[in-house]
Design a protein around this motif. Structure first.
Motif, PDB file in Angstrom:
ATOM      1  N   LEU A  22       1.036  -1.312  -0.062  1.00 21.92           N
ATOM      2  CA  LEU A  22      -0.112   0.058   0.017  1.00 21.92           C
ATOM      3  C   LEU A  22       0.901   1.297  -0.221  1.00 21.92           C
ATOM      4  N   MET A  23       2.094   1.132   0.723  1.00 22.32           N
ATOM      5  CA  MET A  23       2.564   2.369   0.888  1.00 22.32           C
ATOM      6  C   MET A  23       3.519   2.783  -0.626  1.00 22.32           C
ATOM      7  N   ALA A  24       3.877   1.511  -1.142  1.00 18.44           N
ATOM      8  CA  ALA A  24       4.411   1.714  -2.570  1.00 18.44           C
ATOM      9  C   ALA A  24       3.439   2.435  -3.529  1.00 18.44           C
ATOM     10  N   ALA A  25       2.230   1.795  -3.519  1.00 24.64           N
ATOM     11  CA  ALA A  25       1.121   2.152  -4.250  1.00 24.64           C
ATOM     12  C   ALA A  25       0.735   3.743  -4.014  1.00 24.64           C
ATOM     13  N   GLY A  26       0.872   4.185  -2.795  1.00 21.85           N
ATOM     14  CA  GLY A  26       0.660   5.545  -2.555  1.00 21.85           C
ATOM     15  C   GLY A  26       1.720   6.297  -3.132  1.00 21.85           C
ATOM     16  N   LEU A  27       3.034   5.843  -3.145  1.00 16.84           N
ATOM     17  CA  LEU A  27       4.250   6.946  -3.476  1.00 16.84           C
ATOM     18  C   LEU A  27       4.063   7.004  -5.006  1.00 16.84           C
ATOM     19  N   TRP A  28       3.782   5.907  -5.616  1.00 18.21           N
ATOM     20  CA  TRP A  28       3.582   6.103  -6.962  1.00 18.21           C
ATOM     21  C   TRP A  28       2.331   6.875  -7.619  1.00 18.21           C
ATOM     22  N   ALA A  29       1.216   6.717  -6.825  1.00 13.41           N
ATOM     23  CA  ALA A  29       0.095   7.458  -7.325  1.00 13.41           C
ATOM     24  C   ALA A  29       0.432   9.077  -6.854  1.00 13.41           C
ATOM     25  N   SER A  30       1.320   9.192  -5.897  1.00  9.45           N
ATOM     26  CA  SER A  30       1.515  10.492  -5.396  1.00  9.45           C
ATOM     27  C   SER A  30       2.509  11.415  -6.629  1.00  9.45           C
ATOM     28  N   ASN A  31       3.140  10.405  -6.891  1.00 15.61           N
ATOM     29  CA  ASN A  31       4.231  11.056  -7.974  1.00 15.61           C
ATOM     30  C   ASN A  31       3.452  11.321  -9.388  1.00 15.61           C
ATOM     31  N   ALA A  32       2.537  10.513  -9.754  1.00 16.94           N
ATOM     32  CA  ALA A  32       1.816  10.709 -10.846  1.00 16.94           C
ATOM     33  C   ALA A  32       0.987  11.789 -10.720  1.00 16.94           C
ATOM     34  N   LEU A  33       0.478  12.086  -9.468  1.00 21.73           N
ATOM     35  CA  LEU A  33      -0.624  13.196  -9.353  1.00 21.73           C
ATOM     36  C   LEU A  33       0.077  14.510  -9.537  1.00 21.73           C
ATOM     37  N   ALA A  34       1.461  14.370  -9.015  1.00 21.96           N
ATOM     38  CA  ALA A  34       2.203  15.547  -8.887  1.00 21.96           C
ATOM     39  C   ALA A  34       2.698  16.048 -10.243  1.00 21.96           C
ATOM     40  N   LEU A  35       2.892  15.049 -11.241  1.00 20.96           N
ATOM     41  CA  LEU A  35       3.061  15.436 -12.594  1.00 20.96           C
ATOM     42  C   LEU A  35       1.865  15.875 -13.463  1.00 20.96           C
TER      43      LEU A  35
END
Length: 103
Positions: A22-35
């Motif tokens: 879940l933490m890894a998924a959240g990290l990837w999702a936050s990076n995509a949202l920032a971009l």
């Protein structure tokens, strides 16, 4: 952030693994949202400026891992040193005829 704290406090293997996923998924999702936010914020600018801005954000986000690479480099250097020393010692011992390889 919550999953990071939970990973540190939970000791059950299965629960910790699920929290890490879940933490890894959240990290990837936050990076995509920032971009995505960056692309929409610079939508009115020319494509060249938008491309440079996105490239700068991607470049600032990368980790350096200096300590980890330094440790690995040191271990590899130590391994080369040990190999060279052992090679010299074995050649000297073989040249002197003092090697007794039979059990």
């Amino acid at each position: 952030m919550i999953t990071s704290i939970a990973v540190c406090t939970v000791y059950n293997f299965t629960a910790r693994y699920v929290l890490l996923v879940l933490m890894a998924a959240g990290l990837w999702a936050s990076n995509a949202l920032a971009l995505l936010f960056l692309s929409s914020s610079f939508a009115s600018m020319p494509p060249e400026v938008r491309a440079v801005a996105i490239a700068l954000v991607n470049a600032m986000d990368k980790p350096k891992y200096l300590l980890g690479f330094g440790v690995i480099t040191g271990m590899l250097g130590f391994g080369v040193f040990v190999y060279i020393v052992m090679h010299i010692l074995i050649r000297r011992r073989t040249a002197l005829g003092s090697c007794n390889w039979q059990p």
